[in-house]
Design an enzyme around this catalytic site. Structure first.
Site, PDB file in Angstrom:
ATOM      1  N   TYR A 146      20.320 104.664 -45.348  1.00  0.00           N
ATOM      2  CA  TYR A 146      19.680 104.620 -44.026  1.00  0.00           C
ATOM      3  C   TYR A 146      20.574 103.846 -43.077  1.00  0.00           C
ATOM      4  O   TYR A 146      21.020 102.739 -43.399  1.00  0.00           O
ATOM      5  CB  TYR A 146      18.316 103.924 -44.146  1.00  0.00           C
ATOM      6  CG  TYR A 146      17.552 103.807 -42.856  1.00  0.00           C
ATOM      7  CD1 TYR A 146      16.968 104.925 -42.268  1.00  0.00           C
ATOM      8  CD2 TYR A 146      17.411 102.585 -42.212  1.00  0.00           C
ATOM      9  CE1 TYR A 146      16.254 104.824 -41.081  1.00  0.00           C
ATOM     10  CE2 TYR A 146      16.688 102.468 -41.028  1.00  0.00           C
ATOM     11  CZ  TYR A 146      16.109 103.594 -40.466  1.00  0.00           C
ATOM     12  OH  TYR A 146      15.406 103.487 -39.304  1.00  0.00           O
ATOM     13  N   ASP A 241      28.130 100.154 -43.728  1.00  0.00           N
ATOM     14  CA  ASP A 241      26.936  99.666 -43.045  1.00  0.00           C
ATOM     15  C   ASP A 241      26.470  98.428 -43.797  1.00  0.00           C
ATOM     16  O   ASP A 241      25.819  98.529 -44.844  1.00  0.00           O
ATOM     17  CB  ASP A 241      25.864 100.758 -43.030  1.00  0.00           C
ATOM     18  CG  ASP A 241      24.602 100.302 -42.323  1.00  0.00           C
ATOM     19  OD1 ASP A 241      24.395  99.078 -42.189  1.00  0.00           O
ATOM     20  OD2 ASP A 241      23.807 101.167 -41.927  1.00  0.00           O
ATOM     21  N   LYS A 269      20.769  92.182 -38.733  1.00  0.00           N
ATOM     22  CA  LYS A 269      19.878  91.259 -39.452  1.00  0.00           C
ATOM     23  C   LYS A 269      20.353  89.794 -39.421  1.00  0.00           C
ATOM     24  O   LYS A 269      20.091  89.100 -38.461  1.00  0.00           O
ATOM     25  CB  LYS A 269      19.656  91.771 -40.875  1.00  0.00           C
ATOM     26  CG  LYS A 269      19.025  93.195 -40.864  1.00  0.00           C
ATOM     27  CD  LYS A 269      18.254  93.513 -42.094  1.00  0.00           C
ATOM     28  CE  LYS A 269      17.841  94.974 -42.168  1.00  0.00           C
ATOM     29  NZ  LYS A 269      16.473  95.251 -41.726  1.00  0.00           N
TER      30      LYS A 269
HETATM   31  N1  HOZ Z   1      14.108  99.539 -41.315  1.00  0.00           N
HETATM   32  C1  HOZ Z   1      13.432  98.429 -41.883  1.00  0.00           C
HETATM   33  C2  HOZ Z   1      13.378  98.514 -43.363  1.00  0.00           C
HETATM   34  N2  HOZ Z   1      14.560  98.915 -44.016  1.00  0.00           N
HETATM   35  C3  HOZ Z   1      12.030  98.312 -41.364  1.00  0.00           C
HETATM   36  C4  HOZ Z   1      11.956  97.420 -40.224  1.00  0.00           C
HETATM   37  C5  HOZ Z   1      10.550  96.996 -39.838  1.00  0.00           C
HETATM   38  O1  HOZ Z   1       9.610  97.759 -40.002  1.00  0.00           O
HETATM   39  O2  HOZ Z   1      10.393  95.885 -39.351  1.00  0.00           O
END
Ligand code: HOZ
Length: 432
Positions: A146, A241, A269
């Site tokens: 992802y 990534d 992050k």
């Molecule tokens: N894309 C995030 C998990 N891999 C989710 C982010 C969220 O819902 O805060």
């Protein structure tokens, strides 16, 4: 199934009338595990407290940024001091230089870095940069990886798409996804085949060097080095990534851990310390293709936002001054062993995938090495485990297909409490 307290329930009902699905990011809605989300009042250390006053030991940690725990005093103070001087200028500040120089110091592939506001934006911009630099259009990505929700990167993606089994999202024109070639993770032959067919048209490979969005999956031995080799042979670029792994598995991220240096790195992050910041970086020759030096355009009103830079800088400098990675590894190993023993004692087959302080407990008895093997995990058992743990005051990711995180605030006592909770919950899973 765990039922949250009355205030959480009331806020959820209101949220559903105002916000699609009641949430601002799909996996928060608990659809992957059933039930209703908790509404949070506050976080401290490794714990969160919901609006009904119940405390939970948190292993989501805002999905990865909070490596130092919630409301870490140095980070909070840096935010406070910065806010008092103004929250956004759309003009350069010294804080951007300071965070950039820390990133350049730590991340082997980065000589220059551009700050943006989210991992999605950083990955999308890194792809544009790879295309601009090589003059080619095709991108190779891996099944289940992802890279945020920009159009071309949503093909066969993990995270929320894995949770909701959405193979290809609506709203993405077919021609956008056509530029993305999807191959299985950890499969060198498949990559070789795609390059044999399209090699001179491939701008780059984008990969999570440790997959984190279908649950944690480590790269097979030699896989990342192979990706470096094949991209070099074909004049395309390797993009790591490291939104999750950057500053998570070591100061140098996964590239430092495995000794493979990509061409472009995407960060997010942790470098925002819990505020919206992300970045992408590479050697100067590539980065100087970006406007205003070069002709690849990318911009943002809140890019390099001072408050986010201050939070990220306080976090990254804390990590540099006293690298916590050996301690984090020991804490996460304690948790790993405890959960595995609890499962074994209860007769529940599990696979525990862990790299440093990121880990996932899969409810399956076969190894999890790619997306198809992750999907073999028993999602109903995971959901039952999730709700049982919530009841016991432990907050896990509300989906089987996500990574869990240990922070420096998780003490051995917190982890032992978690293991004791897991022992109780696992015994009830046999009938699920
Ligand atoms: N894309 C995030 C998990 N891999 C989710 C982010 C969220 O819902 O805060």
């Amino acid at each position: 199934m765990y039922t949250p307290g009355a205030r959480s329930q009331a806020l959820w009902r209101t949220a559903c009338t105002l916000i699609p699905g009641g949430v601002n990011s799909p996996v928060r809605a608990f659809k992957g595990v059933g039930g209703q989300p908790l509404f949070v009042e506050r976080g401290y250390g490794c714990c969160v407290q919901d609006v009904d006053g119940k405390e939970y030991i948190d292993y989501v940690m805002s999905w990865g940024p909070l490596i130092l725990g919630h409301a870490y005093p140095r980070v909070v103070e840096a935010i406070r001091q910065t806010c008092e001087k103004g929250t956004s200028f759309g003009m350069p500040t010294e804080l951007e230089n300071r965070l950039a120089s820390r990133i350049v110091q730590c991340v082997p592939s980065i000589q220059k870095v551009r700050m943006v506001s989210s991992g999605t934006e950083a990955a999308m911009s890194a792809i544009r940069l790879a295309r601009g630099f090589t003059g080619r259009d095709l991108i190779v990505k891996f099944d289940g990886c992802y890279h945020g929700h920009s159009d071309g990167l949503l093909a066969a993606a993990g995270s929320g798409l894995a949770t909701f089994a959405i193979p290809d999202t609506k709203g993405v024109p077919a021609k956008h996804a056509e530029g993305t070639l999807v191959v299985p993770y950890n499969n060198c032959d498949a990559v070789e085949a795609v390059f044999a067919k399209h090699g001179d048209k491939i701008a780059g490979i984008i990969v999570e060097p440790i997959a984190g969005n279908v649950g944690v999956i480590a790269p097979a031995s030699g896989f990342l080095a192979f990706l470096g080799d094949i991209t070099q042979r074909h004049g395309s670029l390797l993009i790591f990534d490291e939104v999750i792994t950057g500053f998570r598995v070591g100061l140098g991220g996964a590239q430092g851990l495995y000794g493979v240096t990509p061409d472009i790195t995407v960060l997010g992050k942790i470098i925002g310390g819990g505020m919206p910041a992300a970045a992408y970086g590479a050697r100067a020759e590539i980065m100087d293709c970006l406007a205003p030096v070069g002709a690849v355009y990318q911009a943002g009103t809140l890019s390099g936002n001072p408050v986010a830079m201050a939070a990220g800088l306080a976090t990254v400098e804390t990590l540099i001054e006293d690298p916590p990675y050996a301690r984090l590894d020991a804490s996460a190993a304690l948790l790993e062993t405890g959960l595995r023993d609890a499962a074994r004692e209860a007769g529940i087959p599990v696979r525990q995938n862990r790299v440093g302080s990121m880990q996932t407990l899969f409810f399956t008895d076969s190894p999890v090495t790619d997306y198809p093997t992750a999907k073999k995990s028993d999602a109903r058992r995971y959901a039952a485990f999730f709700h049982g743990m919530l009841e016991q005051g432990v907050y896990l990711a509300p989906s089987q297909f996500e990574a869990g995180f240990v922070s420096t605030a998780h003490s051995d006592a917190h982890i032992q409490r978690t293991i004791a909770a897991a022992r109780k919950v696992m015994t009830g899973l046999k009938s699920v």
